[in-house]
Design an enzyme around this catalytic site. Structure first.
Site, mmCIF file in Angstrom:
data_model
loop_
_atom_site.group_PDB
_atom_site.id
_atom_site.type_symbol
_atom_site.label_atom_id
_atom_site.label_comp_id
_atom_site.label_asym_id
_atom_site.label_seq_id
_atom_site.Cartn_x
_atom_site.Cartn_y
_atom_site.Cartn_z
ATOM 1 N N SER A 30 0.738 -1.133 -0.055
ATOM 2 C CA SER A 30 -0.050 -0.067 -0.048
ATOM 3 C C SER A 30 1.056 1.071 0.222
ATOM 4 O O SER A 30 1.761 1.418 -1.069
ATOM 5 C CB SER A 30 -0.851 0.012 1.137
ATOM 6 O OG SER A 30 -2.197 0.845 1.208
ATOM 7 N N ASP A 63 -8.197 -5.728 -6.206
ATOM 8 C CA ASP A 63 -7.904 -4.671 -5.186
ATOM 9 C C ASP A 63 -8.886 -3.609 -5.248
ATOM 10 O O ASP A 63 -9.299 -2.936 -6.200
ATOM 11 C CB ASP A 63 -6.556 -4.120 -5.428
ATOM 12 C CG ASP A 63 -6.077 -3.258 -4.209
ATOM 13 O OD1 ASP A 63 -6.742 -2.561 -3.410
ATOM 14 O OD2 ASP A 63 -4.776 -3.512 -3.789
ATOM 15 N N HIS A 72 -6.927 -5.896 -1.588
ATOM 16 C CA HIS A 72 -5.981 -5.050 -1.145
ATOM 17 C C HIS A 72 -5.176 -5.728 -0.016
ATOM 18 O O HIS A 72 -4.056 -5.760 -0.053
ATOM 19 C CB HIS A 72 -6.221 -3.746 -0.725
ATOM 20 C CG HIS A 72 -5.365 -2.728 -0.350
ATOM 21 N ND1 HIS A 72 -4.440 -2.446 -1.408
ATOM 22 C CD2 HIS A 72 -4.746 -2.015 0.699
ATOM 23 C CE1 HIS A 72 -3.250 -1.528 -0.839
ATOM 24 N NE2 HIS A 72 -3.730 -1.289 0.262
#
Length: 425
Positions: free
Chosen positions: A291, A366, A398
């Site tokens: 991330s 995601d 994600h």
């Protein structure tokens, strides 16, 4: 700017109770405003004195008093017990620690009292109704992780039995702070078979973004880092500027530029650590994260190839114009007005500088950082004539939840660093 308004239901007329302003941005605190049960006032969290404080205001918005000094390290309001006139908060004067603390609501009440004293990073849950019991989640640097039931008068009632599998061995973790005022926190994780006579390649496991820390007094959070370290690495976690828990100025150093301050701090920390710990081989440094950590890994590899020799970037934000506006615009402003900030913070600006081995990983499903980020990066790297590897995780979001996919992912990560770093010995 943030305004707290009182609304008169019959007329719809609004009255301003208080206004918060910050030239960079305002953090939105949980569970405030919290109105007193008798309606006489409310609790509020502010950073206007340089660090978070819990304040008591009267019903008209006027400040009655602050309930804690900025040095307490307030993180979160958890619960209010009107009968005992206590506010329960999570706080820690050291950024790596967080304890349950009771604050008096009275002007001449007792001083703040922490419920535990070990180096630890705790949590707490109170019932929606009633004030006599709470569950204290204890996570210590020594390795304890348990859920205890406590009475609010300070008496321990029992332990909630855990059914999770216990690790065979706990991580070998050392926490240190580089410099002062306030200094950079670092966690070092060495192999279980560590040999002080050897020099080891280094992995910088990074997040480096707002609202999250990687250096905490919770030994068990480093289990993955230990698994990587046991493949012949020293793993580092570094919390530089932009991370929370160090006061307003430290956190807001990233305003208008999400990468540079954090990059500077990581590079400075690596160089300082290599002087302090001779086992760290700065000729063989890798970086990985997910991330925001994936974003940082890309920027580190492209902007500081003199330090970083390889990277694995998982679910990375590549262009902040394509990310959540509620998150992004508080740090970079509006893209129509602050285009230069978005360009400076975009990985695409530096894609042509890639000169080291890179593995990009992204879940095709995601729903937070969309796959388009990595696809845009692949296109930019292709056009720049750069070599890279791309691992799509089919149907993963994600956070990779599939156990087999997780095992394969981290095996691939270690293989990537083995090829890129260990061969340079």
């Amino acid at each position: 700017e943030e305004r707290l308004l009182a609304i008169d239901p019959p007329t719809g007329r609004t009255t301003s109770l208080l206004v918060e302003r910050d030239p960079a941005w305002l953090n939105l605190a949980l569970r405030v405003p919290r109105w007193r049960d008798d309606g006489s006032g409310f609790l509020w969290i502010t950073e206007r004195r340089g660090a978070p404080q819990l304040e008591l205001h009267d019903r008209g918005g006027r400040l009655v008093r602050a309930l804690n000094d900025p040095s307490l390290g307030l993180r979160e309001l958890v619960h209010v017990d009107e009968g005992r006139r206590i506010a329960w908060v999570l706080a820690g004067a050291h950024a790596t620690e967080r304890r349950l603390v009771r604050l008096s609501l009275d002007a001449n009440g007792s001083k703040p009292r922490a419920m535990t004293q070990e180096p630890e990073y705790d949590s707490a849950v109170f019932p929606e109704e009633g004030n006599d019991l709470y569950v204290l989640g204890i996570h210590t640097l020594a390795g304890a992780r348990r859920q205890e039931v406590w009475k609010t008068d300070g008496e321990r009632q029992g332990l909630l039995r855990a059914v999770a599998e216990e690790p065979e061995r706990l991580p070998e973790v050392e926490l240190t702070r580089l410099g002062s005022s306030p200094g950079i926190d670092v966690a070092l994780i060495r192999p279980h078979d560590f040999d002080a006579r050897r020099r080891y390649p280094v992995i910088d496991h990074v997040y480096a973004g707002p609202l999250s820390q990687t250096v905490l007094s919770d030994r068990r959070q480093y289990l993955l880092d230990q698994w990587i370290a046991d493949h012949g690495y020293v793993v580092l976690c570094i919390d530089g500027r932009g991370t929370p828990g160090r006061g307003r100025s430290w956190e807001r150093a990233i305003r208008g530029d999400l990468a540079t301050a954090a990059l500077d701090d990581h590079v400075a920390a690596l160089r300082a650590l290599a002087k302090k710990y001779r086992e760290l081989d700065l000729a063989r440094v890798g970086v990985f994260g997910w991330s925001f950590g994936g974003y940082f890994s890309l920027m580190a590899l492209m902007r500081h190839s003199e330090i970083y020799g390889a990277a694995v970037a998982g679910g990375p934000v590549v262009d902040w114009r394509d990310y959540d506006t509620h998150y992004t615009e508080r740090y970079l402003g509006l893209p129509q007005k602050q285009a230069a900030a978005y360009d400076k913070s975009s990985v695409l600006t530096y894609a042509a500088k890639l000169a080291r081995p890179l593995l990009i990983v992204h879940g095709t499903a995601d729903d937070n950082v969309y796959l388009v980020h990595s696809l845009k990066l692949c296109e930019a790297l292709n056009r720049a004539g750069k070599d890279y590897e791309f691992l799509p995780l089919v149907n993963q979001t994600h956070m990779v939840a599939d156990p087999l996919a997780t095992v394969r992912l981290y095996a691939r990560l270690v293989e990537h660093f083995d090829r890129a770093l260990k061969a340079r010995r």
